[in-house]
Design an enzyme around this catalytic site. Structure first.
Site, PDB file in Angstrom:
ATOM      1  N   TYR A 163       0.853  -1.121   0.084  1.00 54.94           N
ATOM      2  CA  TYR A 163      -0.153   0.008   0.108  1.00 54.94           C
ATOM      3  C   TYR A 163       0.910   1.257  -0.152  1.00 54.94           C
ATOM      4  O   TYR A 163       0.730   2.281  -0.726  1.00 54.94           O
ATOM      5  CB  TYR A 163      -0.942   0.042   1.341  1.00 54.94           C
ATOM      6  N   GLU A 336     -14.427  -1.551   5.516  1.00 57.66           N
ATOM      7  CA  GLU A 336     -14.489  -0.126   5.006  1.00 57.66           C
ATOM      8  C   GLU A 336     -15.749   0.029   4.324  1.00 57.66           C
ATOM      9  O   GLU A 336     -16.385  -0.812   3.753  1.00 57.66           O
ATOM     10  CB  GLU A 336     -13.064   0.023   4.189  1.00 57.66           C
TER      11      GLU A 336
HETATM   12  C1  3EB Z   1      -8.009   5.735   5.225  1.00 58.92           C
HETATM   13  O1  3EB Z   1      -9.064   6.492   5.701  1.00 58.92           O
HETATM   14  C2  3EB Z   1      -8.554   4.463   4.803  1.00 58.92           C
HETATM   15  O2  3EB Z   1      -5.273   5.661  -0.512  1.00 58.92           O
HETATM   16  O3  3EB Z   1      -6.703   6.273  -1.840  1.00 58.92           O
HETATM   17  C3  3EB Z   1      -9.350   4.985   1.955  1.00 58.92           C
HETATM   18  C4  3EB Z   1      -9.729   5.491   0.854  1.00 58.92           C
HETATM   19  C5  3EB Z   1      -7.960   4.678   2.146  1.00 58.92           C
HETATM   20  C6  3EB Z   1      -8.859   5.863  -0.281  1.00 58.92           C
HETATM   21  C7  3EB Z   1      -6.104   5.996  -0.868  1.00 58.92           C
HETATM   22  C8  3EB Z   1      -7.329   4.906   1.505  1.00 58.92           C
HETATM   23  C9  3EB Z   1      -7.360   5.452   0.015  1.00 58.92           C
HETATM   24  O4  3EB Z   1      -6.777   6.151   5.242  1.00 58.92           O
HETATM   25  C10 3EB Z   1      -7.772   4.136   3.516  1.00 58.92           C
END
Ligand code: 3EB
Length: 345
Positions: A163, A336
């Site tokens: 990630y 999520e």
């Molecule tokens: C967060 O809030 C959860 O890296 O594009 C959610 C939506 C999350 C998009 C991205 C990451 C992303 O950090 C993770």
């Protein structure tokens, strides 16, 4: 560096507008002809000229029957098969430019990219460069929603979690494109079991409004412990459509401030997410309708009943829900939720 990508279109009298800019001004007050629904099965009609996201299909991207179809490796949970559909006006013009599949309407452009990830950082950088340059060249420099899917999200790449490599690649591309983090739209980034990187988006001629969550630090201001390159996305994008305002909700997790909450407790995580989604709704405006649909990503299928109970308690009219398996980017997060506030027919 390429200019004018991610910034608000400011009219400058001393600068002859490029063709795409002229068009952007012409339609700057125009509501986007865009709507979305979650369908229980593929409609019979032949040509739809829409963006369709399929779960439980062999992973890939194609332009068949005038429709941009994306199967990003989503796996539905039991009895929850749904198709996500995004419709714009007119017949749409399909094209393939390099690795970018495009479906262009008068005021909305759908674009999708899928390639093997050699290294995820390089591949992500290339995907963002390809996509953003392609939509910009067509006069749609403003993505309003982006989705990202790739496998083994907690796996290692050069000593970083994948990630994080993804965030590095995205950050490199945005730097090269001259796009600021603050101007990025709502997004999803989820780990699946399908090979390759999938990135797809909806782009417009004019920017949507990036919405941040007062309960959370903006992702692009997270401390470095989560990623050496901060995640570049907004918590939501508000757009004005011909059918009224819409709120495009990013994948939202059990995070307040920058910290994961309720580690190990999926029910409590789901409740925290609903508080986050309510805060986004309140911030974006009370003229917005309730969510038309939600997609719930679960790390463990056995958590579905408890989360379903929490959703139906929370919403007076439970929105349509697509339940899928997915890995949230932080190991400790079990659930999520993404979705769309839009008027339903
Ligand atoms: C967060 O809030 C959860 O890296 O594009 C959610 C939506 C999350 C998009 C991205 C990451 C992303 O950090 C993770």
């Amino acid at each position: 560096m390429l200019e004018g990508l991610g910034s608000w279109p400011v009219q400058q009298a001393d600068q002859p507008p490029a063709h795409s800019r002229e068009k952007a001004y012409a339609s700057s007050n125009m509501a986007l002809p865009l709507n979305t629904s979650l369908l229980p099965r593929t409609p019979e009609t032949g040509s739809c000229a829409c963006l369709r996201v399929h779960a439980d299909h062999p992973p890939g991207v194609n332009l068949r029957d005038g429709c941009l179809s994306v199967a990003p490796g989503l796996e539905s949970l039991a009895a929850s098969y749904r198709i996500e559909e995004w419709r714009a006006d007119g017949p749409g013009r399909a094209s393939l430019e390099g690795h970018v599949h495009l479906l262009e309407h008068a005021d909305v452009l759908f674009a999708a990219w899928h390639q093997p990830d050699t290294t995820l950082a390089d591949t992500t950088r290339q995907a963002y460069l390809d996509l953003f340059l392609a939509v910009r060249a067509r006069g749609f420099p403003y993505p309003v929603r982006i989705w990202n899917y790739f496998s083994d999200i907690h796996g290692d790449e050069d000593g970083l979690e994948r990630y994080q490599s993804f965030c590095i690649g995205r950050g490199l591309a945005l730097d090269e494109l001259g796009i600021t983090e603050e101007s990025m739209p709502a997004a999803t980034a989820i780990g699946t079991r399908a090979a390759g990187l999938f990135v797809y988006l909806i782009a417009a001629r004019c920017p949507g409004k990036a919405i941040e969550n007062p309960r959370q630090i903006s992702a692009y201001r997270y401390p470095e412990q989560y990623s050496p390159e901060s995640p570049a996305f907004a918590r939501a994008t508000r757009i004005e459509t011909t059918e009224g305002p819409q709120l495009l909700l990013s994948g939202t997790a059990s995070i307040t401030g920058h910290e994961s909450r309720h580690v190990g407790d999926c029910a409590a995580q789901a409740r925290e997410i609903l508080a986050n989604l309510d805060a986004l709704h309140a911030t974006a405006g009370n003229d917005l309708p309730p969510p038309a649909w939600l997609r719930v990503y679960l790390r463990r299928p056995e958590d579905q009943p408890v989360v379903a109970g929490i959703l139906s308690e929370h919403y007076p009219h439970t929105p349509a829900v697509h339940w899928v398996l997915g890995d949230v980017c932080r190991r400790e997060l079990l659930v999520e939720i993404e979705g769309v506030h839009a008027r339903t027919p």
